[in-house]
Design a protein around this motif. Structure first.
Motif, PDB file in Angstrom:
ATOM      1  N   GLY A 147     -21.337 -52.154 -11.579  1.00 44.06           N
ATOM      2  CA  GLY A 147     -20.605 -50.899 -11.613  1.00 44.06           C
ATOM      3  C   GLY A 147     -19.323 -50.882 -10.806  1.00 44.06           C
ATOM      4  N   ARG A 148     -19.326 -51.489  -9.620  1.00 43.46           N
ATOM      5  CA  ARG A 148     -18.113 -51.477  -8.796  1.00 43.46           C
ATOM      6  C   ARG A 148     -16.977 -52.233  -9.488  1.00 43.46           C
ATOM      7  N   SER A 149     -17.284 -53.400 -10.032  1.00 42.31           N
ATOM      8  CA  SER A 149     -16.267 -54.178 -10.746  1.00 42.31           C
ATOM      9  C   SER A 149     -15.789 -53.439 -11.987  1.00 42.31           C
ATOM     10  N   ALA A 150     -16.712 -52.743 -12.651  1.00 42.69           N
ATOM     11  CA  ALA A 150     -16.337 -51.958 -13.832  1.00 42.69           C
ATOM     12  C   ALA A 150     -15.376 -50.837 -13.460  1.00 42.69           C
ATOM     13  N   LEU A 151     -15.655 -50.160 -12.350  1.00 47.21           N
ATOM     14  CA  LEU A 151     -14.780 -49.081 -11.896  1.00 47.21           C
ATOM     15  C   LEU A 151     -13.393 -49.613 -11.568  1.00 47.21           C
ATOM     16  N   GLU A 152     -13.328 -50.712 -10.853  1.00 47.56           N
ATOM     17  CA  GLU A 152     -12.030 -51.308 -10.507  1.00 47.56           C
ATOM     18  C   GLU A 152     -11.263 -51.710 -11.761  1.00 47.56           C
ATOM     19  N   ALA A 153     -11.944 -52.349 -12.701  1.00 47.18           N
ATOM     20  CA  ALA A 153     -11.285 -52.783 -13.932  1.00 47.18           C
ATOM     21  C   ALA A 153     -10.820 -51.584 -14.762  1.00 47.18           C
ATOM     22  N   ALA A 154     -11.647 -50.552 -14.831  1.00 44.57           N
ATOM     23  CA  ALA A 154     -11.319 -49.378 -15.649  1.00 44.57           C
ATOM     24  C   ALA A 154     -10.084 -48.650 -15.141  1.00 44.57           C
ATOM     25  N   GLN A 155      -9.778 -48.793 -13.860  1.00 40.12           N
ATOM     26  CA  GLN A 155      -8.613 -48.119 -13.283  1.00 40.12           C
ATOM     27  C   GLN A 155      -7.312 -48.900 -13.502  1.00 40.12           C
ATOM     28  N   SER A 156      -7.403 -50.063 -14.113  1.00 43.65           N
ATOM     29  CA  SER A 156      -6.230 -50.925 -14.245  1.00 43.65           C
ATOM     30  C   SER A 156      -5.327 -50.563 -15.414  1.00 43.65           C
ATOM     31  N   ASP A 157      -5.730 -49.658 -16.263  1.00 45.24           N
ATOM     32  CA  ASP A 157      -4.986 -49.292 -17.469  1.00 45.24           C
ATOM     33  C   ASP A 157      -4.868 -50.438 -18.459  1.00 45.24           C
ATOM     34  N   ALA A 158      -5.689 -51.478 -18.316  1.00 47.53           N
ATOM     35  CA  ALA A 158      -5.654 -52.613 -19.228  1.00 47.53           C
ATOM     36  C   ALA A 158      -6.565 -52.404 -20.438  1.00 47.53           C
ATOM     37  N   TYR A 159      -7.365 -51.344 -20.418  1.00 49.49           N
ATOM     38  CA  TYR A 159      -8.387 -51.158 -21.443  1.00 49.49           C
ATOM     39  C   TYR A 159      -8.157 -49.878 -22.224  1.00 49.49           C
ATOM     40  N   ASP A 160      -8.586 -49.916 -23.486  1.00 49.11           N
ATOM     41  CA  ASP A 160      -8.466 -48.761 -24.368  1.00 49.11           C
ATOM     42  C   ASP A 160      -9.756 -47.950 -24.442  1.00 49.11           C
ATOM     43  N   LEU A 161     -10.885 -48.560 -24.050  1.00 50.34           N
ATOM     44  CA  LEU A 161     -12.177 -47.898 -24.123  1.00 50.34           C
ATOM     45  C   LEU A 161     -13.168 -48.708 -23.297  1.00 50.34           C
ATOM     46  N   MET A 162     -14.179 -48.032 -22.746  1.00 49.94           N
ATOM     47  CA  MET A 162     -15.235 -48.725 -22.014  1.00 49.94           C
ATOM     48  C   MET A 162     -16.593 -48.353 -22.595  1.00 49.94           C
ATOM     49  N   VAL A 163     -17.422 -49.380 -22.808  1.00 53.08           N
ATOM     50  CA  VAL A 163     -18.831 -49.194 -23.122  1.00 53.08           C
ATOM     51  C   VAL A 163     -19.555 -49.404 -21.803  1.00 53.08           C
ATOM     52  N   LEU A 164     -20.263 -48.382 -21.343  1.00 54.73           N
ATOM     53  CA  LEU A 164     -20.804 -48.361 -19.992  1.00 54.73           C
ATOM     54  C   LEU A 164     -22.315 -48.177 -20.000  1.00 54.73           C
ATOM     55  N   ASP A 165     -23.027 -49.159 -19.445  1.00 57.33           N
ATOM     56  CA  ASP A 165     -24.476 -49.051 -19.293  1.00 57.33           C
ATOM     57  C   ASP A 165     -24.777 -48.107 -18.130  1.00 57.33           C
ATOM     58  N   ALA A 166     -25.821 -47.330 -18.262  1.00 57.66           N
ATOM     59  CA  ALA A 166     -26.165 -46.373 -17.205  1.00 57.66           C
ATOM     60  C   ALA A 166     -26.796 -47.048 -15.999  1.00 57.66           C
ATOM     61  N   MET A 167     -27.609 -48.059 -16.225  1.00 59.46           N
ATOM     62  CA  MET A 167     -28.348 -48.673 -15.133  1.00 59.46           C
ATOM     63  C   MET A 167     -27.778 -50.055 -14.822  1.00 59.46           C
ATOM     64  N   MET A 168     -26.896 -50.088 -13.822  1.00 57.13           N
ATOM     65  CA  MET A 168     -26.248 -51.334 -13.406  1.00 57.13           C
ATOM     66  C   MET A 168     -26.341 -51.467 -11.894  1.00 57.13           C
ATOM     67  N   PRO A 169     -26.196 -52.700 -11.411  1.00 57.71           N
ATOM     68  CA  PRO A 169     -26.199 -52.895  -9.951  1.00 57.71           C
ATOM     69  C   PRO A 169     -24.918 -52.393  -9.292  1.00 57.71           C
ATOM     70  N   VAL A 170     -24.982 -52.178  -8.015  1.00 58.21           N
ATOM     71  CA  VAL A 170     -23.909 -51.767  -7.105  1.00 58.21           C
ATOM     72  C   VAL A 170     -23.563 -50.296  -7.324  1.00 58.21           C
ATOM     73  N   LEU A 171     -23.000 -49.926  -8.456  1.00 54.51           N
ATOM     74  CA  LEU A 171     -22.784 -48.528  -8.830  1.00 54.51           C
ATOM     75  C   LEU A 171     -23.414 -48.314 -10.201  1.00 54.51           C
ATOM     76  N   SER A 172     -24.113 -47.214 -10.381  1.00 54.16           N
ATOM     77  CA  SER A 172     -24.699 -46.922 -11.693  1.00 54.16           C
ATOM     78  C   SER A 172     -23.609 -46.438 -12.653  1.00 54.16           C
TER      79      SER A 172
END
Length: 128
Positions: free
Chosen positions: A34-59
């Motif tokens: 989750g933490r890496s996903a949050l950092e990546a999602a803030q980069s404006d490099a992506y058009d959409l995110m598919v996000l699992d609810a149950m992940m390590p570090v941040l849900s």
């Protein structure tokens, strides 16, 4: 071609999603926590995110909440085994564009992703 961020800690599922989404013409990046996903999602490099609810570090819900607090407009599709009505309502109220429960049909996920991307493209075209 859209660049899609898949945030899921299940490697096998991530590779299946990569195969299906790349087969539909998209570029895919897979992140497993989750933490890496949050950092990546803030980069404006992506058009959409598919996000699992149950992940390590941040849900997934924590990632979704943090994105909302930071004013992110990244469309998010929650992908989860959580089927409770409260889970669905919480995710949609927190900013998820769609909610799909596992097990799911991979082609349905691709169709939902494509529908959201079409809506986003129309919004950008209409509203600049």
């Amino acid at each position: 071609m859209a660049h899609i961020l898949v945030a899921d800690d299940d490697d096998l599922l991530g590779e299946l999603l990569r195969f299906k989404l790349e087969g539909a013409g998209h570029r895919v990046t897979i992140i497993g926590d989750g933490r890496s996903a949050l950092e990546a999602a803030q980069s404006d490099a992506y058009d959409l995110m598919v996000l699992d609810a149950m992940m390590p570090v941040l849900s997934g819900p924590e990632v979704l909440s943090a994105l909302g607090q930071r004013g992110s407009r990244l469309p998010v599709v929650m992908l989860t085994a959580r089927k409770g009505q409260d889970d669905v309502l919480d995710a949609l109220s927190s900013g998820a564009r769609d909610y799909l429960t596992k097990p799911f049909i991979p082609d349905e996920l691709v169709a939902r992703v494509n529908a959201i991307l079409r809506t986003e493209a129309a919004r950008v075209t209409t509203h600049g």
